[in-house]
Write an enzyme that holds these catalytic residues in place. Structure first.
Site, PDB file in Angstrom:
ATOM      1  N   ALA A   1       0.825  -1.215   0.000  1.00 28.48           N
ATOM      2  CA  ALA A   1       0.000   0.000   0.000  1.00 28.48           C
ATOM      3  C   ALA A   1       0.858   1.263   0.000  1.00 28.48           C
ATOM      4  O   ALA A   1       0.380   2.330  -0.338  1.00 28.48           O
ATOM      5  CB  ALA A   1      -0.899  -0.013   1.225  1.00 28.48           C
ATOM      6  N   LYS A   2       2.114   1.125   0.405  1.00 31.62           N
ATOM      7  CA  LYS A   2       3.063   2.254   0.432  1.00 31.62           C
ATOM      8  C   LYS A   2       2.461   3.481   1.114  1.00 31.62           C
ATOM      9  O   LYS A   2       2.536   4.592   0.621  1.00 31.62           O
ATOM     10  CB  LYS A   2       3.565   2.566  -0.986  1.00 31.62           C
ATOM     11  CG  LYS A   2       4.277   1.365  -1.613  1.00 31.62           C
ATOM     12  CD  LYS A   2       4.942   1.697  -2.930  1.00 31.62           C
ATOM     13  CE  LYS A   2       5.687   0.507  -3.513  1.00 31.62           C
ATOM     14  NZ  LYS A   2       4.802  -0.607  -3.972  1.00 31.62           N
TER      15      LYS A   2
END
Lengths: 271, 271
Positions: free
Chosen positions: B95-96
């Site tokens: 998802a960073k």
């Protein structure tokens, strides 16, 4: 939305206020929890009470994702409500995304096309090819994190890179990216004195300034150092406005807080 | 999942393969588009065909968000299917994320508690207080972007900060954060020669290595420079496996590609 249209709205409303829609079910008035969609009910009431006082709304997507499908649905309803009833309002998906090229393209489509936001916040760590896919969309803005308003900003952002602070390197480097005219930048209000230096690097760009209010930033200081000939500022307040009251009068209380900021902004603009 | 359990699974399956579930409706077999939920149908078929060959799956959330509510629903179904049928498999939400403290807490809850992922990828730009909220969750891992596999990695990550490359500063600094034993790091396989230096800074941590396959990274090189006594590697392949065929035999073709990598890994582990 074009930048010119946004500037015209700022002058028309005498406001460069952005209201952060960071809905936390633990903080909204209890009576809303009995409705079908408490998050949207809250947002709708806030929007109805404040839309004439601000030029932008900024939902932080984390608050919606935290509630899974229902949260995502509430985000969709909120942006749809804004685009249908207040198309003159600028919308920001505060998502802080950034990934390798093909993935950034997916994100850009999600926020710009499917959801219909005018802009999205993006993190710079992965560099040019993680940001350019966002910049390719016409009349959409990519708001790059430069100097954030939290304590951790000093861990890396202000560290010296070849003699220049990292956040300044980010500003400077980003100017060479394709369609860089679609860039805006996040610059935290808690560091208003940095704005003079920042304006040396990006004199014309719009800055999204969080941290006024709950996080302690000062509106006058931000305007003094950060404003340019086209205003060039969107000042965000989230908790300070939307949680002004947790009673039935919450929307009116939010409007009162928003009006306070709008009046301060009107005073600055009339100078 | 504990790190020890993950290591035990690696030795049991003789594999440290992670399969990236980056579902693009333009790339999946046409016949799946007629099903109720093509994304989940695709994932389920891939998982059923490959779960014995890998120790981890990594959906990149961008691909799901790009399809709005339906995408989010497919992500929920996928993680639920994995946790129900293959609880021994390690799951990574790619998802960073990364935001100010209270917002990072919302993200952490969303991915760790609501969705039930074992880990989530996080960007370091906003520093300590944007990452520590993730680290507070017991038996969950936070996978910090250090050196990514894209061209833009050279824009900032490899720039010298006070004489040391930024990504090394990130590695070094993160070791002092609270609950740093819950950290893993993203290090791109396209830069395998950097791994020797990285192992000097974080000898014991697990590395998630994308970029093997479609992005050109070499498995043997990565193992040579990056492996430690506890293996310490999760090597990811996405497109190279899941899009091995776009015909009805796609799941078997994916299994064949996964088996190739698993056999190379088995050979390395038996040395």
């Amino acid at each position: 939305m074009t930048t010119d249209y946004l500037i015209a709205q700022i002058h028309k409303k005498k406001s460069f206020l952005c209201i952060g829609l960071d809905v936390d079910l633990n903080k909204i008035p209890k009576h809303l929890l009995e409705t079908d969609d408490p998050i949207f009910a809250f947002n709708k009431a806030i929007i109805d009470a404040t839309h004439h006082l601000c030029v932008a709304y900024k939902p932080n997507t984390a608050f919606y994702e935290a509630y899974g499908l229902k949260g995502w649905q509430a985000l969709e309803k909120t942006i749809h409500y804004l685009n249908t009833n207040h198309p003159e309002i600028y919308t920001i998906a505060d998502a802080k995304r950034g990934d390798i090229g093909n993935t950034s393209t997916m994100y850009a489509k999600a926020f710009f096309e499917d959801l219909g936001f005018d802009s999205v916040t993006v993190a710079p760590y992965m560099g040019k090819d993680s940001v350019e896919p966002f910049l390719a969309f016409e009349n959409k803005h990519t708001i790059l994190l430069a100097l954030t308003s939290n304590a951790g900003a000093f861990d890396f952002q202000t560290k010296s890179v070849d003699g220049v602070e990292l956040y300044k390197q980010v500003l400077e480097t980003s100017k060479s990216w394709k369609n860089s005219e679609n860039l805006m930048y996040v610059v935290g209000a808690t560091k208003a004195e940095y704005l003079a230096d920042i304006r040396q690097i990006i004199p014309d760009s719009f800055l999204l300034v969080p941290g006024v209010g709950a996080q302690g930033g000062n509106l006058q200081e931000v305007c003094k150092y950060g404003m340019n000939d086209s205003v060039g500022l969107l000042i965000n307040s989230s908790r300070g406005i939307i949680y002004a009251s947790q009673q039935k009068d919450f929307a009116q209380a939010a409007a009162n807080k928003a009006a306070e900021l709008q009046q301060q902004m009107q005073a600055v603009l009339s100078k």
